[in-house]
Design a protein around this motif. Structure first.
Motif, short mmCIF file in Angstrom:
data_model
loop_
_atom_site.label_atom_id
_atom_site.label_comp_id
_atom_site.label_asym_id
_atom_site.label_seq_id
_atom_site.Cartn_x
_atom_site.Cartn_y
_atom_site.Cartn_z
N LEU A 1 3.76 85.06 53.44
CA LEU A 1 4.97 84.32 53.81
C LEU A 1 4.73 83.51 55.08
O LEU A 1 5.16 82.36 55.21
N GLN A 2 4.00 84.13 56.03
CA GLN A 2 3.66 83.47 57.29
C GLN A 2 2.88 82.19 57.01
O GLN A 2 3.18 81.11 57.54
N TRP A 3 1.87 82.30 56.14
CA TRP A 3 1.02 81.17 55.79
C TRP A 3 1.84 80.07 55.13
O TRP A 3 1.70 78.89 55.42
N TRP A 4 2.74 80.50 54.24
CA TRP A 4 3.61 79.56 53.51
C TRP A 4 4.46 78.78 54.51
O TRP A 4 4.56 77.54 54.42
N ALA A 5 5.07 79.49 55.46
CA ALA A 5 5.92 78.83 56.44
C ALA A 5 5.12 77.81 57.26
O ALA A 5 5.59 76.69 57.51
N GLU A 6 3.90 78.20 57.63
CA GLU A 6 3.06 77.28 58.41
C GLU A 6 2.75 76.02 57.61
O GLU A 6 2.83 74.90 58.11
N GLN A 7 2.37 76.21 56.34
CA GLN A 7 2.04 75.08 55.47
C GLN A 7 3.26 74.18 55.26
O GLN A 7 3.15 72.95 55.26
N ARG A 8 4.41 74.84 55.09
CA ARG A 8 5.63 74.07 54.85
C ARG A 8 5.93 73.19 56.05
O ARG A 8 6.24 72.00 55.91
N GLU B 1 11.73 86.55 58.61
CA GLU B 1 12.33 87.14 59.80
C GLU B 1 12.50 88.66 59.66
O GLU B 1 12.31 89.41 60.61
N THR B 2 12.87 89.09 58.46
CA THR B 2 13.19 90.51 58.28
C THR B 2 11.98 91.33 57.84
O THR B 2 12.10 92.54 57.69
N THR B 3 10.83 90.68 57.61
CA THR B 3 9.67 91.43 57.16
C THR B 3 8.76 91.74 58.34
O THR B 3 8.25 90.82 58.97
N PRO B 4 8.55 93.01 58.66
CA PRO B 4 7.67 93.35 59.78
C PRO B 4 6.23 92.91 59.48
O PRO B 4 5.83 92.84 58.31
N GLU B 5 5.48 92.66 60.55
CA GLU B 5 4.09 92.21 60.38
C GLU B 5 3.29 93.26 59.61
O GLU B 5 3.41 94.45 59.87
N GLY B 6 2.49 92.80 58.65
CA GLY B 6 1.65 93.72 57.88
C GLY B 6 2.41 94.45 56.79
O GLY B 6 1.87 95.33 56.14
N SER B 7 3.68 94.10 56.59
CA SER B 7 4.47 94.82 55.59
C SER B 7 4.79 93.92 54.39
O SER B 7 4.17 92.88 54.19
N VAL B 8 5.78 94.33 53.62
CA VAL B 8 6.17 93.63 52.41
C VAL B 8 7.66 93.29 52.51
O VAL B 8 8.42 94.10 53.03
N ALA B 9 8.04 92.12 52.00
CA ALA B 9 9.46 91.76 52.01
C ALA B 9 10.23 92.82 51.22
O ALA B 9 9.78 93.29 50.18
N GLN C 1 5.02 103.00 52.55
CA GLN C 1 5.66 103.26 53.84
C GLN C 1 7.05 102.63 53.87
O GLN C 1 8.02 103.25 54.29
N ALA C 2 7.12 101.37 53.41
CA ALA C 2 8.40 100.68 53.36
C ALA C 2 9.35 101.40 52.42
O ALA C 2 10.56 101.51 52.67
N MET C 3 8.81 101.92 51.31
CA MET C 3 9.62 102.64 50.33
C MET C 3 10.25 103.89 50.97
O MET C 3 11.44 104.15 50.83
N LEU C 4 9.42 104.67 51.68
CA LEU C 4 9.93 105.90 52.31
C LEU C 4 10.96 105.58 53.38
O LEU C 4 11.97 106.26 53.52
N GLN C 5 10.70 104.50 54.11
CA GLN C 5 11.62 104.06 55.16
C GLN C 5 12.99 103.74 54.55
O GLN C 5 14.03 104.18 55.04
N THR C 6 12.96 102.98 53.45
CA THR C 6 14.20 102.60 52.79
C THR C 6 14.96 103.83 52.31
O THR C 6 16.17 103.93 52.44
#
Lengths: 341, 308
Positions: free
Chosen positions: A255-262, A316-324, A47-52
């Motif tokens: 990434l969310q988990w990483w930020a929380e742990q950090r 910040e730029t990655t939508p929820e449930g998506s990929v950077a 989905q991200a690929m098609l969007q891009t």
């Protein structure tokens, strides 16, 4: 994509089109049409690929770089469907076909038909083996090696590793795992004491890791393939074991988990995967070929790496449930082409 | 009986002509030797698979394993037939014989064909994966040459479709054994009373299906130049739709080889037409289904008028 990046992209694009006019040996591509032939749209990466692709195409058409850049997805993920689709695209008179292939070999007949009809074919991600097509491939083995290299830099004294693999029988899984094992051979202070299949999905990975954990000694690091790091972390937590150094794969939940742990305890790691924006790279490469640029048939895509410093921006730029993601520009494409020469 | 009910072939021909006209109108480039070949060359293996399915439907059974079987035949063609032609031919022959045995077993034990073939689809799929665990192989040169030949006047795809239709028409509609085979679907008991061995006839029908399934796999490899264990999975449903679209019926031995070939061409063309229309892929399968229902409805209406 951040605003600043977008502006930068637009600026470099304007510069590049200016340059294209200036350099006399480059052909004008403003009346040429490029098609994307895609075989599957059923996950966040695609989905991200098609969007891009859509964003890049819209911009390029508005700038007058090409006349059209349409995306076609087959209704079913089957090689025969995609072969028919490619033949239709030839009939529709596209000058180039950018291709994410359902099979590396079963489309070769249709790709040959396209080449014979004078159509430029550029395959990426899912590449085709037909020699007349260009290939933008990912060095998955290098990705595996890089994970171990990073672990070696962080844990010079070594220790036990847990490997989470992808979907059994898929070429990508074999390649990444091969790279990881090469890396471990090189850094012999590490030893892989366990290996499970996480199928690139958090829930599968969590179940698999939870199943093998009780039988494992102390683990210092987890090497993964992407889409499985968060599940692994959950399994360690549920078992009441200390969280090891888990290499992540750019998924938003990871990434969310990483930020929380950090924020909680200064956790530090590395995240790397292939950006779905590779579609935009394929677009620019095909544009360059149409413009008459000498492009080697085999190109390699760089990975998208997220480090401690770029984590916040990426999250910040990655939508929820998506990929950077990262959108490649004409400049990036030129760099990749120059590197391959 | 009115004219349309008597000549079941009219409706498939008209459907194809209408669709072809619409395609030419939308994409004039298709109206050429080169364009017709691109539109229809992938319909050749589908037409062969549809004929295979027709052989099974002719004796009142249905084959849910055809797609997997064609994939397996394609894998054998791209590996053994290319590297060791004699071994490859023997394997393909064994596949045809196993289809004949399947037909005999289904008849002798009175098993439902739908269940047996569904089970066999996993066997064929497993064998295909065993032969070709990752996509690859290569088409034998003579096969590639055959499938890319450029005959004068009409492109390969059209010539092949005409040949397939003519040969199977002679075999199933004109020849004596063809009439008896259709009789098995019509009324197996009276065929048995007339002194024929139904089990042998069923085995023959299945063997013919196996033969055309193998030909479909070979044609497919000739076009794609290599194989993949999942290459033809869609053919199962496409072939059933093709038979029905071409005027065949699930019971009673009422089949039409020419109609089946036209049905396969129509289905292929429908997919291309929808792609030319730039319809979103989410709607394409639905639209393909709608075209199918439209044709079947037309047939039903004409038949009822004929009966009234």
């Amino acid at each position: 994509m951040t605003i600043s990046k977008m502006l930068l992209g637009a600026a470099s694009l304007a510069m590049a089109t200016g340059m294209a006019h200036a350099e006399s040996h480059m052909a004008d591509t403003s009346d040429m049409r490029i098609a994307l032939s895609n075989n599957y749209a059923g996950n966040s990466w695609r989905q991200a690929m098609l969007q891009t692709w859509e964003e890049t195409a819209e911009e390029a058409v508005a700038e007058g770089v090409v006349a059209a850049a349409d995306a076609y997805t087959t209704s079913e993920n089957q090689a025969t469907e995609q072969a028919a689709q490619i033949q239709n695209l030839i009939l529709q008179g596209y000058d180039a076909i950018v291709l994410n292939a359902a099979s590396p070999t079963a489309l070769n007949g249709a790709v040959k038909e396209a080449c014979d009809a004078g159509v430029t074919v550029v395959s990426f991600d899912g590449i085709v083996t037909e020699p007349c097509a260009w290939r933008i491939a990912v060095d998955f083995a290098a990705m595996g090696r890089e994970e171990v290299d990073y672990l070696a830099s962080r844990l010079p004294e070594g220790g036990n590793l847990l490997e989470i693999r992808g979907l059994a029988g898929v070429f990508v899984d074999d390649e990444i795992s091969k790279g990881i094992h090469q890396g471990v051979e090189e850094h012999d202070q590490f030893e892989i004491v366990g290996s499970v299949h996480g199928d690139w999905a958090q829930d599968v990975a969590q179940k698999a890791v939870a199943g093998i954990l009780p039988s494992l000694p102390e683990i210092v690091g987890v090497v993964t393939q992407g889409g499985d790091g968060y599940g692994a972390a959950q399994a360690f937590e549920a078992a009441g074991r200390p969280t090891p150094l888990i290499v992540l794969g750019n998924r938003q939940d990871e990434l969310q988990w990483w930020a929380e742990q950090r924020d909680a305890n200064g956790y530090e790691t590395l995240s790397l995967s292939i950006a779905p924006g590779v579609a935009s790279l394929a677009f620019w490469v095909s544009q360059q070929i149409l413009a008459g640029e000498e492009v080697p048939k085999d190109l390699t895509v760089p990975f998208l790496k997220i480090t401690q410093d770029t984590l916040d921006e990426a999250l910040e730029t990655t939508p929820e449930g998506s990929v950077a993601n990262v959108v490649y520009t004409l400049e990036d494409a030129k760099e990749v082409i120059a590197e391959a020469k | 009986m009115n004219f349309l009910a008597r000549h079941r072939i009219i409706l498939p021909v008209v459907s194809l002509a209408v669709l072809l006209a619409a395609t030419f109108w939308m994409q004039p480039r298709a109206m050429s030797y080169f364009g017709l070949n691109l539109l229809f060359n992938l319909a050749v293996p589908i037409a062969l698979a549809t004929i295979a399915q027709m052989m099974i439907i002719m004796v009142n059974d249905i084959d849910l394993s055809l797609g997997a079987f064609v994939s397996l035949a394609a894998c054998v063609t791209a590996t053994f037939l290319n590297d060791a032609p004699v071994v490859g031919l023997l394997i393909l022959l064994a596949l045809i014989l196993s289809y004949a045995a399947l037909g005999a077993v289904i008849h002798a034990l009175e098993l439902p064909a739908i269940v047996v073939t569904l089970g066999m689809s996993f066997v064929w799929g497993g064998l295909a994966l065993f032969i070709l665990p990752s996509p690859g192989g290569a088409s034998p040169d003579w096969l590639r040459t055959l499938m890319t030949v450029k005959p004068p006047f009409a492109p390969m795809a059209v010539v092949a479709a005409v040949i397939i239709a003519a040969v199977t028409h002679l075999l199933i509609i004109r020849s004596g054994i063809g009439t008896v085979l259709r009789g098995v679907g019509g009324n197996a008991r009276s065929v048995a009373r007339a002194g024929w061995s139904v089990i042998r006839l069923k085995a023959l029908a299945y063997a013919l299906a196996g033969l055309f399934g193998v030909l479909a796999g070979m044609a497919l490899v000739g076009l794609t130049t290599s194989a993949d264990a999942n290459i033809a999975l869609r053919y199962t449903l496409l072939s059933i739709a093709g038979v029905i679209l071409g005027g065949g019926e699930f019971t009673g031995g009422k089949v039409s080889p020419t109609g089946a070939v036209i049905g396969a061409l129509t289905l292929t063309l429908a997919a291309s037409f929808l792609s030319f229309m730039r319809l979103s892929p989410d709607w394409q399968i639905g639209a393909q289904g709608a075209i199918l229902i439209l044709v079947l409805t037309a047939r039903l209406i004409f038949r009822q008028k004929g009966a009234a």
